[in-house]
Design an enzyme around this catalytic site. Structure first.
Site, PDB file in Angstrom:
ATOM      1  N   SER A   1       0.843  -1.195   0.000  1.00 29.39           N
ATOM      2  CA  SER A   1       0.000   0.000   0.000  1.00 29.39           C
ATOM      3  C   SER A   1       0.876   1.242   0.000  1.00 29.39           C
ATOM      4  O   SER A   1       2.099   1.152   0.074  1.00 29.39           O
ATOM      5  CB  SER A   1      -0.893   0.010   1.240  1.00 29.39           C
ATOM      6  OG  SER A   1      -0.135   0.432   2.352  1.00 29.39           O
ATOM      7  N   LYS A   2       0.207   2.386  -0.052  1.00 33.73           N
ATOM      8  CA  LYS A   2       0.939   3.669  -0.063  1.00 33.73           C
ATOM      9  C   LYS A   2       1.878   3.779   1.123  1.00 33.73           C
ATOM     10  O   LYS A   2       2.930   4.381   1.040  1.00 33.73           O
ATOM     11  CB  LYS A   2      -0.047   4.830  -0.016  1.00 33.73           C
ATOM     12  CG  LYS A   2      -0.568   5.160  -1.388  1.00 33.73           C
ATOM     13  CD  LYS A   2      -1.179   6.532  -1.428  1.00 33.73           C
ATOM     14  CE  LYS A   2      -1.598   6.799  -2.855  1.00 33.73           C
ATOM     15  NZ  LYS A   2      -2.678   7.678  -3.025  1.00 33.73           N
TER      16      LYS A   2
END
Ligand code: GLU
Length: 481
Positions: free
Chosen positions: A250-251
């Site tokens: 994820s980010k």
């Protein structure tokens, strides 16, 4: 049969690493098979789709070398095709208009929850009489279009990556909405699972290769192929990319889009190489460092892993350094100039010989292009200052003597490798200093730091601008201060 595959990104964000990796597998498979690779932009989500994301996706694929043979096709330009396909299903009696209100659907789900049942549509409007329909229409209800899914169906396919997979119709959530409600009694905007199938049929896609997160869509899509009366393509679901903790990337893991990687100083070749290794391994005896066309020679789904692929920064950095260390100085210079410029350095960008010497000097130490900024700051910024370590070195016994002696001995004409070596020898001898001390003092004086690339080469580059004299003066002030 000629192989036709596609990548179908949604322009609701920049080109994501997961999508790019799926694109890589599709491209490699197409090239290995001598087939076609097609680009389709799935822009039906009007609220979240943006032209700048489409541009970012096209730029990212191009940068990576993932050339497409057809497209880009845009779903928003293909609505007539979808409308016709919905009409076909309605005409065949395989789809129907469904008139529930949101409140009725909520009540249905609440009741299922109370009975501890999984939420699903209970197919209540599957067999409405013309009178019932007319009554709903008269009430002003707007229908969605639902596709019939029989509970007792078993859907199986032989996944290119995961082998035999099978789903039960009853686990697919009941008759599925394929088009939203329209303003009139017409057909509203069609939904993802439906348009993908219509497009893949129209584009004659033979192999649907995509991320594992789409596995749950595949049984529904297979039923749609059957309903539309066309052969079902092959499906292959590639493993997810995971972070080091084994969760979906994820980010927060610092990895998002391909343009971020570019900005961080990775080369396109290294990213393409590394993404190929995220889930695929070359056959025994084939080097891990390869171009996409080289990987395509060996690519097959037998060597794609079922298990998630862990994203490993160290490995990526190592691969990137392999590319950077082998680049010719002129190519490396072209790649580095934008980083130096973004850092605000005011170099003479036309002085190619000087820039290429600098690139050749720091190239072997680079793992990422952006590291060149700090590594070459002392060559672009005149008052670079001294680190604490460098200042401590300048205050050592003998340092001031060494600096003064060197400053006096620098000839007026430009230095060469040989004159620098002679000059150092002479200073060591005349002042009875240790060579190590002289070298460390010179490094501190000229570069402002105790670490860095080759001292003699650095000095030559500084000498070109005459900055070596002023640095020695500044260093002397510190040494004597
Ligand atoms: N548009 C979908 C996505 O971006 C891809 C659909 C597909 O490959 O079938 O995830």
């Amino acid at each position: 049969m000629s192989v036709r595959v596609r990548i179908a990104p949604s322009p609701t964000g920049n080109l994501h690493v997961g999508t790019a990796r799926t694109a890589v597998f599709n491209w490699l498979f197409a090239r290995h098979q001598g087939g076609q690779f097609i680009l389709r932009i799935e822009d039906t989500d009007l609220e979240r789709s943006r032209p700048e994301y489409t541009q970012n996706i096209l730029d990212g694929l191009t940068w990576l070398g993932l050339t497409w043979d057809e497209g880009p096709f845009f779903q928003t330009q293909r609505t007539e095709l979808y409308r016709q396909a919905i009409q076909t299903l309605l005409d065949k009696g395989l789809a129907y208009r469904s008139y529930e209100t949101p409140e009725e659907l909520d009540a249905m789900r609440e009741a299922q929850k109370a009975r501890n049942e999984a939420p699903r549509y209970d197919n209540r409007h599957r067999n409405l009489t013309p009178e019932q329909e007319a009554a709903f229409v008269a009430e002003g209800r707007k229908p969605v279009i639902r596709f019939k899914i029989e509970d007792d169906r078993e859907i199986t396919w032989n996944d290119l990556v995961r082998g035999h997979l099978s789903w039960k119709g009853r686990d697919l959530g009941g008759d599925m909405v394929i088009a939203r409600a329209a303003e009139s009694n017409e057909v509203g905007p069609p939904l993802y699972n439906f348009v993908v199938v219509v497009d893949d049929i129209d584009m004659k896609i033979t192999h649907v290769i995509r991320g594992e997160d789409h596995i749950g869509n595949t049984p529904k899509q297979i039923l749609l192929y059957e309903a539309l009366g066309v052969p079902v393509p092959e499906f292959g679901h590639s493993p997810l990319i995971l972070n080091q903790a084994g969760a979906k990337l994820s980010k927060r893991d610092g990895v998002t889009s391909i343009s971020d990687f570019k900005q961080m100083g990775y080369t396109a070749e290294a990213i393409a190489n590394y993404m190929t290794l995220l889930g695929w391994s070359p056959p025994e005896g084939v080097n891990e460092i390869f171009t996409l066309p080289e990987a395509a020679q060996h690519f097959s789904f037998d060597r794609v892993n079922k298990a998630g692929a862990k994203f490993d920064w160290d490995k990526l950095n190592w691969i990137n350094s392999q590319y950077l260390h082998h680049l010719p100085a002129d190519t490396l210079t072209d790649l580095l100039i934008p980083y130096w410029q973004t850092a605000g350095f005011e170099g003479d960008w036309n002085d190619r010989p000087w820039l290429e010497r600098l690139a050749a000097l720091i190239g072997p130490s680079l793992a990422r292009l952006d590291e060149a900024i700090e590594m070459s700051r002392y060559l672009f910024v005149q008052d670079v200052g001294f680190t604490d370590e460098a200042s401590a070195q300048l205050k050592q016994d003998g340092s001031a003597t060494a600096i003064q002696a060197v400053a006096t001995a620098i000839p007026a004409e430009p230095l060469t490798d040989a004159t620098i070596q002679d000059l150092i020898k002479q200073v060591v001898k005349e002042h009875n200093l240790k060579k190590g001390l002289v070298m460390r003092t010179l490094r501190a004086s000229l570069t402002g730091s105790m670490q860095g690339p080759d001292l003699v080469q650095s000095w030559l580059l500084l000498n070109h601008h005459g900055w070596d004299r002023s640095r020695l003066q500044q260093a002397l002030a510190v040494a004597q201060g």
